[in-house]
Write a protein that holds these residues in place. Structure first.
Motif, PDB file in Angstrom:
ATOM      1  N   THR A 360       3.796 -15.615  47.212  1.00  0.00           N
ATOM      2  CA  THR A 360       4.073 -14.567  46.227  1.00  0.00           C
ATOM      3  C   THR A 360       2.775 -13.851  45.892  1.00  0.00           C
ATOM      4  N   ILE A 361       2.900 -12.603  45.427  1.00  0.00           N
ATOM      5  CA  ILE A 361       1.736 -11.808  45.064  1.00  0.00           C
ATOM      6  C   ILE A 361       2.142 -10.843  43.950  1.00  0.00           C
ATOM      7  N   HIS A 362       1.183 -10.516  43.095  1.00  0.00           N
ATOM      8  CA  HIS A 362       1.445  -9.562  42.016  1.00  0.00           C
ATOM      9  C   HIS A 362       1.206  -8.138  42.524  1.00  0.00           C
ATOM     10  N   ALA A 363       2.259  -7.334  42.560  1.00  0.00           N
ATOM     11  CA  ALA A 363       2.147  -5.925  42.945  1.00  0.00           C
ATOM     12  C   ALA A 363       3.400  -5.198  42.500  1.00  0.00           C
ATOM     13  N   ASN A 364       3.309  -3.879  42.356  1.00  0.00           N
ATOM     14  CA  ASN A 364       4.425  -3.096  41.827  1.00  0.00           C
ATOM     15  C   ASN A 364       5.337  -2.524  42.902  1.00  0.00           C
ATOM     16  N   ASN A 365       4.878  -2.491  44.161  1.00  0.00           N
ATOM     17  CA  ASN A 365       5.723  -2.028  45.253  1.00  0.00           C
ATOM     18  C   ASN A 365       5.145  -2.568  46.557  1.00  0.00           C
ATOM     19  N   PRO A 366       5.897  -2.495  47.655  1.00  0.00           N
ATOM     20  CA  PRO A 366       5.429  -3.092  48.911  1.00  0.00           C
ATOM     21  C   PRO A 366       4.092  -2.530  49.403  1.00  0.00           C
ATOM     22  N   ARG A 367       3.879  -1.220  49.241  1.00  0.00           N
ATOM     23  CA  ARG A 367       2.618  -0.641  49.696  1.00  0.00           C
ATOM     24  C   ARG A 367       1.447  -1.181  48.873  1.00  0.00           C
ATOM     25  N   GLU A 368       1.654  -1.343  47.566  1.00  0.00           N
ATOM     26  CA  GLU A 368       0.600  -1.914  46.727  1.00  0.00           C
ATOM     27  C   GLU A 368       0.358  -3.383  47.068  1.00  0.00           C
ATOM     28  N   ALA A 369       1.383  -4.072  47.517  1.00  0.00           N
ATOM     29  CA  ALA A 369       1.205  -5.472  47.918  1.00  0.00           C
ATOM     30  C   ALA A 369       0.240  -5.565  49.098  1.00  0.00           C
ATOM     31  N   ILE A 370       0.336  -4.622  50.041  1.00  0.00           N
ATOM     32  CA  ILE A 370      -0.587  -4.594  51.179  1.00  0.00           C
ATOM     33  C   ILE A 370      -2.008  -4.323  50.689  1.00  0.00           C
ATOM     34  N   SER A 371      -2.156  -3.353  49.781  1.00  0.00           N
ATOM     35  CA  SER A 371      -3.488  -3.024  49.257  1.00  0.00           C
ATOM     36  C   SER A 371      -4.090  -4.200  48.515  1.00  0.00           C
ATOM     37  N   ARG A 372      -3.256  -4.906  47.758  1.00  0.00           N
ATOM     38  CA  ARG A 372      -3.775  -6.055  47.013  1.00  0.00           C
ATOM     39  C   ARG A 372      -4.204  -7.165  47.976  1.00  0.00           C
ATOM     40  N   LEU A 373      -3.447  -7.373  49.041  1.00  0.00           N
ATOM     41  CA  LEU A 373      -3.848  -8.367  50.034  1.00  0.00           C
ATOM     42  C   LEU A 373      -5.209  -8.019  50.645  1.00  0.00           C
ATOM     43  N   GLU A 374      -5.429  -6.725  50.912  1.00  0.00           N
ATOM     44  CA  GLU A 374      -6.734  -6.290  51.437  1.00  0.00           C
ATOM     45  C   GLU A 374      -7.852  -6.674  50.474  1.00  0.00           C
ATOM     46  N   GLN A 375      -7.631  -6.426  49.180  1.00  0.00           N
ATOM     47  CA  GLN A 375      -8.662  -6.742  48.192  1.00  0.00           C
ATOM     48  C   GLN A 375      -8.919  -8.246  48.121  1.00  0.00           C
ATOM     49  N   LEU A 376      -7.854  -9.038  48.181  1.00  0.00           N
ATOM     50  CA  LEU A 376      -8.013 -10.489  48.093  1.00  0.00           C
ATOM     51  C   LEU A 376      -8.755 -11.032  49.314  1.00  0.00           C
TER      52      LEU A 376
END
Length: 481
Positions: A360-376
């Motif tokens: 699971t990951i905290h994000a507001n939409n699927p595209r933001e989930a990808i961006s957050r994974l990049e940051q992590l």
């Protein structure tokens, strides 16, 4: 000259009025224990506030009495021996002690109120005191404590205040320490933040002074003893049957998935529901900060992070657990929440023969989930270009399930998307199902509908290869879901 009879009139004392007799005692029995209560009020009307008539246990008087009695019981009885007794026998023992105390203190309690008083004392002794009724209430999903005087709960997605009274801050801190010490953690001024869990798997977060300016802040996320399954999520309208069937088939076919959403959107609930479709023959390893997943498979190895000790040593982070899990012959790794440098190791696991893993990951939409994974992944501090990171993501993850808690408190699967690869340095994604919000009623109810986008997922070929068939009509946008 004294008039006749005058001396006798002043010298003779009138007999003192007889004291009003105490009301006739009425013997009562409950649970085999006898005691006596007085049917009339033993105190003046003015001494009992209006709130006390509705529920005496919520007044300061009865709150003080409960805390005093609890302290006395701790001093006078062997609590460890009492806890080993069968529940009914322990209740009878406490019933007898409390009944005598109520008589001695002349507390105006009827049979029902006495029964509640006994239950509260038992909760103080063996449970979590004022929190016990809230923890037992199946309609409550979250308990939020803002200092010892303010408690809120979430019912049906909406917050409401409740009368959960702690005597003072020390009383609340004693309950907090009982929670965190049960899982080998501590919280104090030097370590004011703590994540813990209850025995039933409910997640607890605590912040005490000096972080909690007005007193301890406690957040409890309750989990049902019977975890939600996909059928139940369909019943409550979180998604449609066609969407549920596709998700179940994807899990069976070992399609690697990320469940994305905001706080309280139902990510862990969805993860639990999807895990039910993993084969019982597979070895699963779960990694969490506070163990809360409720997987139903027989072969599950659970691991949990550990905070540093009082000397600042001994910390075990999720990244170390992910690395260790790879040496434990896992077939799938389930990461409770991806929020740090462990994202890189998780992607490596997904890319090296552990298909079907989930996180699971905290994000507001699927595209933001990808961006957050990049940051992590960037937090791992490895010399990787953005294109290389995105290549790792597109190779590891096949599906993103997006959840959202709407303004009316209801939770919805707002999108199911598939990652299809890279085009240049951009991760390509296509949406399969989505929730379309149409309007909001005056009472705040959100109206909308689920619909297919018309895109057929590329992993359908994997499903067919495994003998799983999904009707093509599911993806026809002209057909209602």
């Amino acid at each position: 000259m004294n008039r006749p009879g005058m001396a006798g009139r002043f010298s003779a004392r009138r007999p003192a009025p007889e004291p009003a007799p105490l009301p006739e005692e009425e013997p009562q029995t409950l649970g085999g224990i006898s005691w006596t209560v007085f049917p009339e009020e033993p105190v003046r009307e003015a001494a009992v506030p209006q709130a006390a008539k509705a529920n005496p246990l919520l007044t300061e008087k009865f709150l003080d009495a409960k805390v005093r009695l609890h302290r006395r019981l701790l001093e006078e009885i062997n609590l460890s021996a009492l806890e080993k007794l069968p529940e009914e026998q322990m209740r009878e023992q406490v019933q007898q002690i409390v009944s005598q105390y109520v008589v001695n203190e002349r507390l105006a309690l009827n049979k029902h109120e006495l029964h509640e008083f006994v239950a509260e004392i038992i909760d103080e002794m063996t449970g979590l005191g004022p929190l016990e009724p809230l923890l037992k209430d199946p309609s409550i999903s979250d308990i939020l404590i803002n200092g010892h005087e303010n408690t809120y709960v979430e019912r049906g997605g909406l917050l409401e205040p409740v009368a959960c009274r702690f005597k003072d801050e020390a009383h609340l801190l004693r309950i907090v320490n009982k929670i965190v010490s049960a899982v080998g953690r501590r919280v104090d001024e030097s370590h004011p933040l703590c994540d813990a869990r209850l025995l039933d798997g409910s997640r607890v977060n605590v912040a005490v002074r000096p972080v909690g300016v007005d007193g301890p802040l406690v957040s409890i996320r309750k989990f049902s003893k019977k975890p939600f399954n996909l059928n139940k999520l369909v019943e409550i309208g979180a998604l449609r049957p066609q969407m549920a069937e596709l998700l179940a088939a994807a899990v069976k076919a070992r399609v690697t998935a990320i469940i994305s959403g905001g706080t309280g959107s139902g990510k862990t609930t969805m993860l639990n529901a999807l895990s039910a479709f993993i084969s019982d023959k597979e070895r699963l390893i779960t990694i969490e900060d506070a163990a809360e997943l409720q997987l139903q498979q027989p072969h599950v190895a659970r691991m949990e992070t550990r905070p540093p000790n009082i000397e600042g040593k001994g910390e075990i982070r999720q990244r170390e657990l992910v690395k260790n899990a790879l040496r434990m012959r896992p077939e799938r790794i389930i990461l409770g929440e991806c929020r740090g440098e462990e994202a890189f190791d998780m992607l490596q696991a997904m890319n090296t023969g552990h298909e079907g893993s989930m996180a699971t990951i905290h994000a507001n939409n699927p595209r933001e989930a990808i961006s957050r994974l990049e940051q992590l992944i960037g937090m791992a501090g490895l010399p990787m270009t953005v294109t290389s990171i995105r290549g790792q993501i597109s190779a590891a993850i096949r599906m993103i399930v997006q959840l959202q808690r709407l303004s009316d408190g209801k939770r919805r699967v707002t999108s199911i998307a598939e990652i299809t690869g890279m085009e240049g340095d951009i991760v390509q994604m296509q949406e399969i199902f989505k929730f379309v919000r149409t309007s909001t009623s005056e009472d705040g109810t959100v109206h909308g509908h689920f619909q297919a986008t018309g895109v057929r997922p590329r992993f359908l070929s994997d499903l067919v290869a495994r003998g799983i068939k999904i009707p093509g009509s599911y993806f026809d946008p002209s057909q209602p879901l």
